[in-house]
Design an enzyme around this catalytic site. Sequence first.
Site, mmCIF file in Angstrom:
data_model
loop_
_atom_site.group_PDB
_atom_site.id
_atom_site.type_symbol
_atom_site.label_atom_id
_atom_site.label_comp_id
_atom_site.label_asym_id
_atom_site.label_seq_id
_atom_site.Cartn_x
_atom_site.Cartn_y
_atom_site.Cartn_z
ATOM 1 N N LEU A 150 0.235 74.237 -4.428
ATOM 2 C CA LEU A 150 1.678 74.469 -4.373
ATOM 3 C C LEU A 150 2.127 75.328 -5.565
ATOM 4 C CD1 LEU A 150 4.484 73.905 -3.138
ATOM 5 C CD2 LEU A 150 4.621 71.882 -4.593
ATOM 6 N N ILE A 182 -4.692 74.122 -10.087
ATOM 7 C CA ILE A 182 -4.961 73.337 -8.893
ATOM 8 C C ILE A 182 -6.135 72.374 -9.116
ATOM 9 C CG2 ILE A 182 -5.429 73.443 -6.414
ATOM 10 C CD1 ILE A 182 -2.669 74.623 -7.431
ATOM 11 N N ARG A 287 -9.893 44.994 -38.171
ATOM 12 C CA ARG A 287 -9.746 45.942 -39.279
ATOM 13 C C ARG A 287 -9.024 45.234 -40.424
ATOM 14 N NH1 ARG A 287 -11.757 50.760 -41.097
ATOM 15 N NH2 ARG A 287 -10.164 52.053 -42.102
ATOM 16 N N GLU A 382 3.118 67.230 -11.130
ATOM 17 C CA GLU A 382 3.894 66.476 -10.130
ATOM 18 C C GLU A 382 5.336 66.305 -10.574
ATOM 19 O OE1 GLU A 382 2.303 64.782 -7.397
ATOM 20 O OE2 GLU A 382 0.235 65.274 -7.939
HETATM 21 C C1 LIG Z 1 -4.068 69.613 -15.320
HETATM 22 C C2 LIG Z 1 -3.074 70.013 -14.276
HETATM 23 C C3 LIG Z 1 -3.339 69.803 -12.940
HETATM 24 C C4 LIG Z 1 -2.441 70.219 -11.947
HETATM 25 N N1 LIG Z 1 -2.759 70.047 -10.610
HETATM 26 C C5 LIG Z 1 -1.958 70.629 -9.656
HETATM 27 C C6 LIG Z 1 -2.345 70.613 -8.285
HETATM 28 O O1 LIG Z 1 -3.375 70.028 -7.909
HETATM 29 N N2 LIG Z 1 -1.566 71.279 -7.382
HETATM 30 C C7 LIG Z 1 -0.432 71.930 -7.749
HETATM 31 O O2 LIG Z 1 0.212 72.528 -6.883
HETATM 32 N N3 LIG Z 1 -0.022 71.941 -9.045
HETATM 33 C C8 LIG Z 1 -0.768 71.313 -9.998
HETATM 34 N N4 LIG Z 1 -0.383 71.348 -11.334
HETATM 35 C C9 LIG Z 1 0.799 72.097 -11.705
HETATM 36 C C10 LIG Z 1 1.962 71.253 -12.177
HETATM 37 O O3 LIG Z 1 2.545 70.554 -11.109
HETATM 38 C C11 LIG Z 1 2.933 72.180 -12.913
HETATM 39 O O4 LIG Z 1 2.315 72.559 -14.133
HETATM 40 C C12 LIG Z 1 4.280 71.558 -13.168
HETATM 41 O O5 LIG Z 1 4.984 71.359 -11.969
HETATM 42 C C13 LIG Z 1 5.135 72.427 -14.092
HETATM 43 O O6 LIG Z 1 5.154 73.755 -13.658
HETATM 44 P P1 LIG Z 1 4.843 74.910 -14.707
HETATM 45 O O7 LIG Z 1 3.587 74.595 -15.410
HETATM 46 O O8 LIG Z 1 4.888 76.213 -14.001
HETATM 47 O O9 LIG Z 1 6.022 74.825 -15.774
HETATM 48 P P2 LIG Z 1 7.493 75.443 -15.589
HETATM 49 O O10 LIG Z 1 8.008 75.143 -14.235
HETATM 50 O O11 LIG Z 1 7.444 76.872 -16.029
HETATM 51 O O12 LIG Z 1 8.330 74.600 -16.647
HETATM 52 C C14 LIG Z 1 8.303 74.899 -18.061
HETATM 53 C C15 LIG Z 1 9.250 73.942 -18.789
HETATM 54 O O13 LIG Z 1 10.573 74.172 -18.326
HETATM 55 C C16 LIG Z 1 11.183 72.935 -17.978
HETATM 56 N N5 LIG Z 1 12.167 73.177 -16.909
HETATM 57 C C17 LIG Z 1 11.959 73.776 -15.726
HETATM 58 N N6 LIG Z 1 13.095 73.856 -15.028
HETATM 59 C C18 LIG Z 1 14.067 73.305 -15.788
HETATM 60 C C19 LIG Z 1 15.468 73.102 -15.636
HETATM 61 N N7 LIG Z 1 16.121 73.471 -14.527
HETATM 62 N N8 LIG Z 1 16.128 72.493 -16.644
HETATM 63 C C20 LIG Z 1 15.500 72.104 -17.774
HETATM 64 N N9 LIG Z 1 14.179 72.283 -17.974
HETATM 65 C C21 LIG Z 1 13.469 72.872 -17.008
HETATM 66 C C22 LIG Z 1 10.038 72.063 -17.524
HETATM 67 O O14 LIG Z 1 10.385 70.698 -17.616
HETATM 68 C C23 LIG Z 1 8.952 72.455 -18.529
HETATM 69 O O15 LIG Z 1 9.132 71.752 -19.703
HETATM 70 C C24 LIG Z 1 -1.245 70.855 -12.333
HETATM 71 C C25 LIG Z 1 -0.957 71.033 -13.692
HETATM 72 C C26 LIG Z 1 -1.845 70.619 -14.650
HETATM 73 C C27 LIG Z 1 -1.523 70.839 -16.108
#
Ligand SMILES: Cc1cc2nc3c(=O)[nH]c(=O)nc-3n(C[C@H](O)[C@H](O)[C@H](O)COP(=O)(O)OP(=O)(O)OC[C@H]3O[C@@H](n4cnc5c(N)ncnc54)[C@H](O)[C@@H]3O)c2cc1C
Length: 402
Positions: A150, A182, A287, A382
């Site tokens: 996703l 992913i 400890r 998530e």
């Molecule tokens: C180890 C790992 C495994 C994963 N596995 C999967 C998977 O299997 N499948 C999958 O699809 N995804 C997966 N993900 C992705 C994960 O779901 C995303 O990293 C997560 O949803 C955040 O998206 P992003 O990293 O693009 O951060 P961004 O969306 O760029 O967010 C960056 C920051 O901005 C903040 N933010 C965003 N919007 C707002 C708002 N409107 N107001 C205030 N703050 C905001 C967020 O809270 C965050 O702190 C995985 C991630 C990791 C690290």
Amino acid sequence: MVKATAATPAAASPARTGLDPLDLYGVRAQLNDEERLVQDSVARLVDQEILPIIQSCFEEHRFPKELIPQLASLGLLGSSIRGYDCAGLNAVCYGLICQELERGDSGIRSFVSVQSSLCMYPIFAFGSEEQKRRYLPRMARGELIGCFGLTEPQGGSDPANMKTHASKRGGDWVLNGSKMWITNGAIADLAVVWAQTPEGIRGFLIERGASGFSAPEIQHKFSLRASVTAALFFDNVVVPESQVLPGVTGLRGPLSCLTQARYGISWGVIGAAQACLRQLLDYTATRTLFGRPLAANQTIQVRLAEMARRITAAQLLALQLARLKDAGAMQPAHVSLAKWNNCRMALDIARDCRDMLGGAGISAEYAPIRHMLNLESVITYEGTESIHQLSIGRELTGINAF
Ligand SMILES: Cc1cc2nc3c(=O)[nH]c(=O)nc-3n(C[C@H](O)[C@H](O)[C@H](O)COP(=O)(O)OP(=O)(O)OC[C@H]3O[C@@H](n4cnc5c(N)ncnc54)[C@H](O)[C@@H]3O)c2cc1C
């Protein structure tokens, strides 16, 4: 007349009453026989097979694939699904499975969550009968590994801004785009991929080896090192109509999968917090500093008590969430609250446990730093903490502040 006496010295004060420090409110006593049996079987697997190897897996950045047959033989893959060779367990059982596995490591729980909630669930909920028969029994047996695509590089928090797209060519679809972060991606035989189409977002089932599809592993992670994470690339991947999930169009598809997986996370992280507290209870009892056990200091006891308080609240929240889920009354806002509260609880506890271990706390020989690093991912994926807070804000106010 009763005479006033001096306060009982600490050493002579009544010791414990026999409460389980990891289950102060007796959640286990609330479970039925089947739920207890499931918890015990998974706990055994964790103690005998996962804990002995997990430190080296984490250090080596290696997902222990060799555990898959055992996870499958216990019925832990797609455990909530009825039929198709799946175990058909209730929501409490699925929660307990996640809790026990994450007591071992968040990476192992992530593997099971993705396989069960993010890959098998959408096939079960939205797939054709042919797709269910083709994939679910093999996935339950661990012969076929799934992943869920996703998130995209431009921002996972805003999945409606999806760039991956599919267009019709004759009777087939042609898919282009990329996904990021992913879980299981590089080892998956099957990817459930969400893409924009002229009809809205749809789910595509893409098998490993499809021409134009690649899934390179992401290296250099400091978190979830015992889990495989990959990017997915689609360059004119041809997908026949028979590989499209017929039962859903729009964001409701992927979001309903996330609701299932977030439910499991809400339980899972309790296990990570319990593992940290357990280790700290042992460590602070033995400890000796300033001539007495660390545990004899008031500030240390306050910190341990705070952990027990937060774990207990998280357990009760998770149990009620399970009851709501089994009654068909669980709403996304319920799951957001539990995912937010319980991840924050576990991460804070892991960090505090790391601190109370002093220098030893930075060593992978003690579990808290591994759990702490893992939980940095779990609190992010998530739906980040902010995203869940905004979901609840929207529920309370009726105003979408995303
Ligand atoms: C180890 C790992 C495994 C994963 N596995 C999967 C998977 O299997 N499948 C999958 O699809 N995804 C997966 N993900 C992705 C994960 O779901 C995303 O990293 C997560 O949803 C955040 O998206 P992003 O990293 O693009 O951060 P961004 O969306 O760029 O967010 C960056 C920051 O901005 C903040 N933010 C965003 N919007 C707002 C708002 N409107 N107001 C205030 N703050 C905001 C967020 O809270 C965050 O702190 C995985 C991630 C990791 C690290």
